[in-house]
Scaffold this motif. Structure first.
Motif, PDB file in Angstrom:
ATOM      1  N   ARG A 134       0.836  -1.213   0.000  1.00 46.28           N
ATOM      2  CA  ARG A 134       0.000   0.000   0.000  1.00 46.28           C
ATOM      3  C   ARG A 134       0.867   1.259   0.000  1.00 46.28           C
ATOM      4  O   ARG A 134       1.846   1.331   0.732  1.00 46.28           O
ATOM      5  CB  ARG A 134      -0.866   0.057   1.276  1.00 46.28           C
ATOM      6  N   PRO A 135       0.501   2.272  -0.804  1.00 47.73           N
ATOM      7  CA  PRO A 135       1.252   3.539  -0.681  1.00 47.73           C
ATOM      8  C   PRO A 135       0.937   4.218   0.648  1.00 47.73           C
ATOM      9  O   PRO A 135      -0.188   4.130   1.152  1.00 47.73           O
ATOM     10  CB  PRO A 135       0.730   4.383  -1.858  1.00 47.73           C
ATOM     11  N   VAL A 136       1.949   4.865   1.200  1.00 48.44           N
ATOM     12  CA  VAL A 136       1.817   5.429   2.543  1.00 48.44           C
ATOM     13  C   VAL A 136       0.737   6.507   2.632  1.00 48.44           C
ATOM     14  O   VAL A 136       0.073   6.651   3.647  1.00 48.44           O
ATOM     15  CB  VAL A 136       3.197   5.938   3.022  1.00 48.44           C
ATOM     16  N   TRP A 137       0.539   7.254   1.533  1.00 45.80           N
ATOM     17  CA  TRP A 137      -0.462   8.325   1.627  1.00 45.80           C
ATOM     18  C   TRP A 137      -1.857   7.798   1.905  1.00 45.80           C
ATOM     19  O   TRP A 137      -2.708   8.521   2.402  1.00 45.80           O
ATOM     20  CB  TRP A 137      -0.445   9.225   0.380  1.00 45.80           C
ATOM     21  N   GLN A 138      -2.091   6.527   1.620  1.00 50.62           N
ATOM     22  CA  GLN A 138      -3.420   5.964   1.886  1.00 50.62           C
ATOM     23  C   GLN A 138      -3.610   5.535   3.338  1.00 50.62           C
ATOM     24  O   GLN A 138      -4.689   5.114   3.731  1.00 50.62           O
ATOM     25  CB  GLN A 138      -3.649   4.730   1.008  1.00 50.62           C
ATOM     26  N   LEU A 139      -2.553   5.596   4.138  1.00 56.65           N
ATOM     27  CA  LEU A 139      -2.626   5.022   5.486  1.00 56.65           C
ATOM     28  C   LEU A 139      -3.068   6.040   6.528  1.00 56.65           C
ATOM     29  O   LEU A 139      -2.818   7.239   6.397  1.00 56.65           O
ATOM     30  CB  LEU A 139      -1.255   4.479   5.892  1.00 56.65           C
ATOM     31  N   SER A 140      -3.696   5.545   7.583  1.00 54.07           N
ATOM     32  CA  SER A 140      -4.050   6.396   8.725  1.00 54.07           C
ATOM     33  C   SER A 140      -2.779   6.719   9.508  1.00 54.07           C
ATOM     34  O   SER A 140      -1.729   6.105   9.291  1.00 54.07           O
ATOM     35  CB  SER A 140      -5.026   5.665   9.643  1.00 54.07           C
ATOM     36  N   MET A 141      -2.885   7.665  10.438  1.00 57.50           N
ATOM     37  CA  MET A 141      -1.718   8.025  11.248  1.00 57.50           C
ATOM     38  C   MET A 141      -1.223   6.814  12.041  1.00 57.50           C
ATOM     39  O   MET A 141      -0.027   6.595  12.176  1.00 57.50           O
ATOM     40  CB  MET A 141      -2.059   9.161  12.214  1.00 57.50           C
ATOM     41  N   GLY A 142      -2.151   6.025  12.554  1.00 59.45           N
ATOM     42  CA  GLY A 142      -1.763   4.847  13.326  1.00 59.45           C
ATOM     43  C   GLY A 142      -0.976   3.860  12.467  1.00 59.45           C
ATOM     44  O   GLY A 142       0.026   3.287  12.901  1.00 59.45           O
ATOM     45  N   GLU A 143      -1.432   3.676  11.209  1.00 60.63           N
ATOM     46  CA  GLU A 143      -0.732   2.754  10.304  1.00 60.63           C
ATOM     47  C   GLU A 143       0.654   3.292   9.933  1.00 60.63           C
ATOM     48  O   GLU A 143       1.623   2.549   9.853  1.00 60.63           O
ATOM     49  CB  GLU A 143      -1.579   2.525   9.046  1.00 60.63           C
ATOM     50  N   ARG A 144       0.722   4.613   9.733  1.00 64.74           N
ATOM     51  CA  ARG A 144       2.025   5.204   9.396  1.00 64.74           C
ATOM     52  C   ARG A 144       3.016   5.003  10.530  1.00 64.74           C
ATOM     53  O   ARG A 144       4.196   4.752  10.316  1.00 64.74           O
ATOM     54  CB  ARG A 144       1.883   6.698   9.125  1.00 64.74           C
ATOM     55  N   GLN A 145       2.489   5.116  11.746  1.00 69.44           N
ATOM     56  CA  GLN A 145       3.367   4.932  12.892  1.00 69.44           C
ATOM     57  C   GLN A 145       3.936   3.510  12.915  1.00 69.44           C
ATOM     58  O   GLN A 145       5.104   3.299  13.192  1.00 69.44           O
ATOM     59  CB  GLN A 145       2.567   5.186  14.153  1.00 69.44           C
ATOM     60  N   ARG A 146       3.079   2.531  12.555  1.00 69.80           N
ATOM     61  CA  ARG A 146       3.577   1.149  12.529  1.00 69.80           C
ATOM     62  C   ARG A 146       4.673   1.005  11.484  1.00 69.80           C
ATOM     63  O   ARG A 146       5.638   0.273  11.686  1.00 69.80           O
ATOM     64  CB  ARG A 146       2.432   0.186  12.204  1.00 69.80           C
ATOM     65  N   VAL A 147       4.538   1.713  10.357  1.00 70.19           N
ATOM     66  CA  VAL A 147       5.579   1.647   9.332  1.00 70.19           C
ATOM     67  C   VAL A 147       6.890   2.203   9.887  1.00 70.19           C
ATOM     68  O   VAL A 147       7.966   1.623   9.686  1.00 70.19           O
ATOM     69  CB  VAL A 147       5.145   2.422   8.061  1.00 70.19           C
ATOM     70  N   GLU A 148       6.799   3.315  10.621  1.00 67.94           N
ATOM     71  CA  GLU A 148       8.018   3.897  11.223  1.00 67.94           C
ATOM     72  C   GLU A 148       8.665   2.905  12.197  1.00 67.94           C
ATOM     73  O   GLU A 148       9.886   2.775  12.247  1.00 67.94           O
ATOM     74  CB  GLU A 148       7.682   5.188  11.974  1.00 67.94           C
ATOM     75  N   ILE A 149       7.836   2.227  12.980  1.00 69.21           N
ATOM     76  CA  ILE A 149       8.390   1.276  13.953  1.00 69.21           C
ATOM     77  C   ILE A 149       9.036   0.098  13.219  1.00 69.21           C
ATOM     78  O   ILE A 149      10.151  -0.324  13.538  1.00 69.21           O
ATOM     79  CB  ILE A 149       7.293   0.786  14.926  1.00 69.21           C
ATOM     80  N   LEU A 150       8.341  -0.386  12.177  1.00 69.80           N
ATOM     81  CA  LEU A 150       8.901  -1.500  11.405  1.00 69.80           C
ATOM     82  C   LEU A 150      10.212  -1.106  10.746  1.00 69.80           C
ATOM     83  O   LEU A 150      11.127  -1.914  10.615  1.00 69.80           O
ATOM     84  CB  LEU A 150       7.906  -1.948  10.334  1.00 69.80           C
ATOM     85  N   LYS A 151      10.286   0.154  10.331  1.00 70.12           N
ATOM     86  CA  LYS A 151      11.499   0.637   9.685  1.00 70.12           C
ATOM     87  C   LYS A 151      12.683   0.510  10.648  1.00 70.12           C
ATOM     88  O   LYS A 151      13.771   0.085  10.261  1.00 70.12           O
ATOM     89  CB  LYS A 151      11.258   2.107   9.315  1.00 70.12           C
ATOM     90  N   ALA A 152      12.447   0.867  11.911  1.00 76.66           N
ATOM     91  CA  ALA A 152      13.516   0.749  12.908  1.00 76.66           C
ATOM     92  C   ALA A 152      13.829  -0.723  13.180  1.00 76.66           C
ATOM     93  O   ALA A 152      14.996  -1.113  13.306  1.00 76.66           O
ATOM     94  CB  ALA A 152      13.111   1.460  14.197  1.00 76.66           C
ATOM     95  N   LEU A 153      12.786  -1.558  13.228  1.00 75.23           N
ATOM     96  CA  LEU A 153      13.024  -2.986  13.511  1.00 75.23           C
ATOM     97  C   LEU A 153      13.730  -3.665  12.333  1.00 75.23           C
ATOM     98  O   LEU A 153      14.539  -4.570  12.514  1.00 75.23           O
ATOM     99  CB  LEU A 153      11.693  -3.687  13.823  1.00 75.23           C
ATOM    100  N   TRP A 154      13.424  -3.214  11.141  1.00 79.21           N
ATOM    101  CA  TRP A 154      14.077  -3.747   9.929  1.00 79.21           C
ATOM    102  C   TRP A 154      15.579  -3.521  10.009  1.00 79.21           C
ATOM    103  O   TRP A 154      16.368  -4.328   9.562  1.00 79.21           O
ATOM    104  CB  TRP A 154      13.489  -3.017   8.711  1.00 79.21           C
TER     105      TRP A 154
END
Ligand code: ADP
Ligand code: MG
Length: 499
Positions: A134-154
């Motif tokens: 999914r492109p990030v612009w389609q995501l809610s703030m909560g979903e974007r936050q999960r992407v940021e967390i996953l980015k750090a875990l990655w």
């Protein structure tokens, strides 16, 4: 004893005219969620930026797993295992979830399908619900936050730093985040969780360190032995402050009536869609919702700062839909905007000028302004609203948030308005400031003013309001009797479930 994952020892960080950290300490054990608590301006973000390589501290030591480090960039800190999720997300909206996660950390030639599968695996391991393509612009703030967390875990962060992560979440999303964090530390990582919401700290953190005025005032206290009021006391440094008590209201006639209101945002997209409600004299109506669901356009439109596309706004039976802000003020409307400084107050001007901005017509004597009366007005506001100010002829810049807000409320309320619209009136204030402002709003209500309060703090609305409306994507999706509803019920409405 086990080696701490993170030790910050005597950290000093100065900015021109401000000491943000004055010898702050923090010790985080591996496998724990550690809360860093403190009021606005306590130095939490700065301290974390010193840990995450954004700033080099002026003095003091950063040790990771017992080894002293000097990070000169966030990349350095990440290489040592420190991943920080900032308050403002740093994602590329047009990229997909997977692209954002691997951005800057991928081999030259990237097999996107394989990467998406890996991202899906990682997400599953930590219990995240994300769609990698999914492109990030389609995501809610909560979903974007999960992407940021996953980015750090990655990037295999061993220490995850989250700066006020729940500010953009619904209560339910905050609970889910808590579960994800528990899962993250179960693997031996650590999480540093910055917050000033005490109930969250109590519900999913193991230990807490409290900052006040750039210093550590309590280190690694066990959350199991603490409670929200003992933590609040540490944060503000005074005996716990009584919550405002609100009696049952006796509302009168509608004073603010909004009918079928639609407002476009600056890009021409619908921000408020067909909203209808009224606020009666002697009643507080709260507007709840996750940030960015049209609350701001609604209050700006009521105040005359944003044009109305269709619908009407009435203040005390007068149609003000097309009126100037000044005319709305004379019709009985007072506005406490979200931006205290800039929209509400002019920081470069002294208190006297700021105090008289609303009343300057009545302060004129013929063609001249009566400075004596302007200064009297200012003194009255300073006195009645307990504004702690050095000199009333010095620019406001430098006053604390709480004092700015008292001055702003004082100016708006001293004209005895019939309707008060207050947007995020207590955001960023310390506990005593919050109580003072809440008390003033309740007092207005008890004197028969119609009060509309927009707040992202649901507990505040539940404590103050008589009725609560929930906004989702520009619409009012639910209306609740504040004394007969619950956090859960409102939280569900905030997530878009129809009431
Ligand atoms: N880049 C900066 N330049 C100047 N002052 C700053 C900067 N960052 C923070 N400050 C000041 O340092 C103090 C601590 O800020 P901050 O670390 O953001 O606190 P918190 O995150 O606890 O709210 C505040 O007075 C703030 O205004
Ligand atoms: Mg901060």
């Amino acid at each position: 004893m086990i080696q701490p994952a993170v030790e910050l020892d005597g950290i000093w960080k100065r900015f021109p005219g401000v000491i943000a950290n004055a010898g702050a300490n923090l010790t985080v054990r591996p496998g724990t969620v550690h809360a860093v608590l403190g009021e606005n301006g306590a130095g939490k973000t700065t301290l974390m930026n010193c840990l995450a390589g954004v700033y080099l501290p002026d003095e003091g030591q950063v040790r990771i797993d017992g080894v002293a480090q000097r990070f000169s960039s966030p990349a350095d800190a990440l290489a040592a295992g420190i991943g920080m999720v900032h308050q403002e997300f740093r994602l590329v909206p047009t990229f997909t979830v997977a692209e954002n996660i691997v951005l800057g950390h991928a081999p030259r030639i990237l097999d996107m399908a394989a990467t998406e599968a890996e991202v899906a695996n990682l997400a599953e391991r930590f219990g995240f619900d994300v769609e990698p393509d999914r492109p990030v612009w389609q995501l809610s703030m909560g979903e974007r936050q999960r992407v940021e967390i996953l980015k750090a875990l990655w990037r295999d962060a061993k220490v995850l730093v989250l700066d006020e992560p729940t500010a953009v979440l619904t209560p339910q999303e905050a609970v889910e985040l808590g579960e994800v964090l528990r899962r993250t530390v179960a693997e031996g990582r650590s999480v540093i969780f910055i917050s000033h919401k005490l109930d969250e700290v109590v519900s999913f953190c193991d230990e807490a360190t409290v900052l006040r005025g750039g210093k550590t005032v309590a280190s690694s206290i066990s959350v199991a032995d603490a409670n929200a009021s003992s933590l609040a006391e540490l944060m503000v440094g005074e005996a716990s402050i009584e919550p405002v008590s609100v009696s049952v209201s006796m509302p009168g006639d509608p004073a603010l009536v909004v009918k079928n209101l639609s407002v476009l945002d600056s890009r021409g997209l619908p921000a408020v869609q067909d909203v209808t409600f009224s606020v009666r004299s002697g009643e507080i109506v709260g507007i709840a919702g996750v940030a960015g669901n049209g609350q701001r356009s609604l209050t700006d439109a009521i105040a005359g700062l944003q044009p109305v596309k269709s619908g009407t706004i009435e203040v005390m039976q007068a149609d003000v839909t097309q009126a100037s802000p000044q005319r709305r003020f004379r019709a009985g409307l007072a506005y406490i905007p979200e931006d205290r400084v800039g929209v509400g107050l002019a920081p470069k001007l002294p208190a006297t000028e700021n105090a008289m901005m609303r009343e300057y017509r009545s302060l004129r004597r013929g063609p001249l302004l009566s400075w004596t009366r302007a200064r009297d007005l200012c003194d009255r506001i300073i006195n009645d609203f307990e504004v702690k100010i050095g000199r009333r002829d010095a620019p406001l810049a430098g006053l604390s948030g709480g004092n700015l807000q008292r001055l702003l409320l004082g100016r708006e309320l001293s004209s005895a308005p019939d309707v008060v619209v207050a947007s995020q009136p207590t955001r960023g204030l310390d506990v005593s400031g919050v109580r003072a402002i809440q008390r003033l709003l309740v007092q207005q209500r008890d004197e028969g003013t119609a009060v509309l309060v927009v707040s992202e703090d649901l507990d505040e609305l539940l404590a103050l309001a008589d009725r609560i409306l929930v906004m989702v994507e520009g619409r009012v999706v639910g209306a609740f009797d504040a004394r007969a509803t619950s956090r859960v019920e409102i939280g569900e409405a905030m997530m878009g479930a129809t009431a």
